[in-house]
Design a protein around this motif. Structure first.
Motif, PDB file in Angstrom:
ATOM      1  N   ASN A 236       0.845  -1.192   0.000  1.00 24.70           N
ATOM      2  CA  ASN A 236       0.000   0.000   0.000  1.00 24.70           C
ATOM      3  C   ASN A 236       0.882   1.245   0.000  1.00 24.70           C
ATOM      4  O   ASN A 236       2.115   1.161   0.039  1.00 24.70           O
ATOM      5  N   LYS A 237       0.251   2.411  -0.029  1.00 20.56           N
ATOM      6  CA  LYS A 237       1.004   3.661  -0.103  1.00 20.56           C
ATOM      7  C   LYS A 237       1.828   3.903   1.152  1.00 20.56           C
ATOM      8  O   LYS A 237       2.880   4.541   1.095  1.00 20.56           O
TER       9      LYS A 237
ATOM     10  N   LEU B  26       5.230   2.441   0.751  1.00 22.22           N
ATOM     11  CA  LEU B  26       6.095   3.280  -0.086  1.00 22.22           C
ATOM     12  C   LEU B  26       6.697   4.420   0.729  1.00 22.22           C
ATOM     13  O   LEU B  26       7.877   4.758   0.566  1.00 22.22           O
ATOM     14  N   LYS B  27       5.920   5.026   1.619  1.00 21.64           N
ATOM     15  CA  LYS B  27       6.432   6.102   2.469  1.00 21.64           C
ATOM     16  C   LYS B  27       7.563   5.598   3.362  1.00 21.64           C
ATOM     17  O   LYS B  27       8.580   6.280   3.544  1.00 21.64           O
TER      18      LYS B  27
END
Length: 354
Positions: free
Chosen positions: A207-208, A211-212
């Motif tokens: 999920n995003k 990525l962070k």
């Protein structure tokens, strides 16, 4: 994020011999601590006046002088005069943004590098510029603020009548550098565990937020790289330094520093590569998810094309549509549409399109 000292505009063009602080003040008052020792006794004191340091310049014992705070030009100037340290050396000491380096002068040699400590509570790395001036029987260390990673060395001096009390200031300098490099390896190990844990999470769920986290770790490892890579160059220069102030029996210990430094750099490069692999894995996973979504949407679109055609034909407003008057026409059209749907799903399944 690690502290990265930067050069200020007002410091540009200053003489390399001028004793002027070229960084950001991190403590209010400079503190000078002294550990003076020989095989039989250890004497610790805190210096209030730099004049008290004169007795250590000609002492037969080994003296470790630690200075916390680099912003007081008078104190640094007094140390320069008492121990006959060239101004260009102490000018480098007072510039925290300088790269790690090793340099010999008339009565000793100078080493600087970044000292790192992992703050467990804040889960961040604290970076301090560390300078060491090694002379015949005196070691002077300079730090930007109070607090360091040298308590294990202090305890060895206090408790053990071993080599560290008799092998000279050069061996004590090696012990401090060894602790600094060991902390590099420890910090990289801490980040390594997080990176490997992230890889497991990445396989289970993408999920995003993932990525962070990847980008955060990349940023932090890049900051560590800015300090660790130059430290490796410094250690290589130090090992090659042809100086009388590193005793022959201690040269092997300085070569050990090079092995430890290589290990730290190898770990750094490995975990950075793992992060890049994880980033590629993330993008591949997201692309796969997008492809799966597009496949489902395409299948639905393809299925509804013939159905739309059929209902479109029988939705036309012509007077002469014979099928409109069939008794079972409605059910026949439904049967045809269901057969088309089932037939297309069977065909897609056979071709392994989903």
């Amino acid at each position: 994020m690690p502290y990265i000292p930067l050069k200020r505009k007002e410091d540009i063009g200053l003489s390399p011999y001028e004793l002027k602080f070229r960084g950001k003040k991190r403590i209010e008052n400079v503190r000078i601590q002294v550990i003076d020792f020989d095989l039989e006794e250890v004497r610790e004191t805190e210096i209030e006046d730099t004049k008290e340091l004169r007795k250590y310049a000609s002492s037969d014992s080994i003296t470790w002088i630690n200075v916390d705070g680099l912003h007081n030009e008078k104190i640094i100037g007094d140390i320069s005069n008492i121990f006959s340290i060239p101004g260009d050396i102490l000018s480098d000491v007072m510039e925290p943004s300088s790269r790690p380096q090793a340099e010999e002068f008339d009565n000793g040699f100078f080493v600087s590098l970044k000292m790192m400590e992992f703050n467990e509570k804040k889960s961040r790395v604290v970076v301090d510029n560390l300078s060491l001036i090694v002379m015949d029987r005196v070691l002077i260390t300079f730090q930007e603020e109070k607090g360091d990673v040298f308590d294990p060395v202090r305890e060895r001096i206090r408790k053990h009548k071993t080599k560290i009390r008799t092998a000279g200031a050069d061996y004590l300098a090696f012990a401090l550098l060894d602790v600094v490099i060991d902390n590099y390896i420890y910090i990289l190990g801490v980040y390594g565990e997080k990176v490997e844990t992230l890889e497991s999470k990445l396989i289970m769920n993408t999920n995003k937020e993932t990525l962070k986290i990847i980008n955060l770790f990349k940023h932090e490892l890049n900051n560590l790289r800015m300090d660790i890579k130059p430290a490796k160059e410094m250690v290589m220069s130090l090992v090659k330094l042809d100086t009388d102030f590193i005793r022959e029996e201690n040269e092997k210990h300085y070569k050990e520093l090079q092995d430890n430094m290589n290990q730290a750099v190898d770990l750094l490069d490995y975990y950075r590569e793992v992060l890049y692999d994880e980033l590629n894995m993330y993008h591949s996973s997201m692309s796969t998810k997008l492809n799966d979504t597009m496949t489902v949407l395409t299948i639905f679109s393809v299925i509804f094309i013939p159905l739309t055609f059929i209902v479109g034909v029988y939705g036309m407003n012509f007077d002469n549509l014979p099928e409109l008057h069939w008794k079972y026409g409605y059910f026949i059209v439904w049967g045809v549409m269901v057969a088309i749907v089932l037939g297309m799903l069977w065909y897609f399944k056979r071709r392994k399109w989903f």
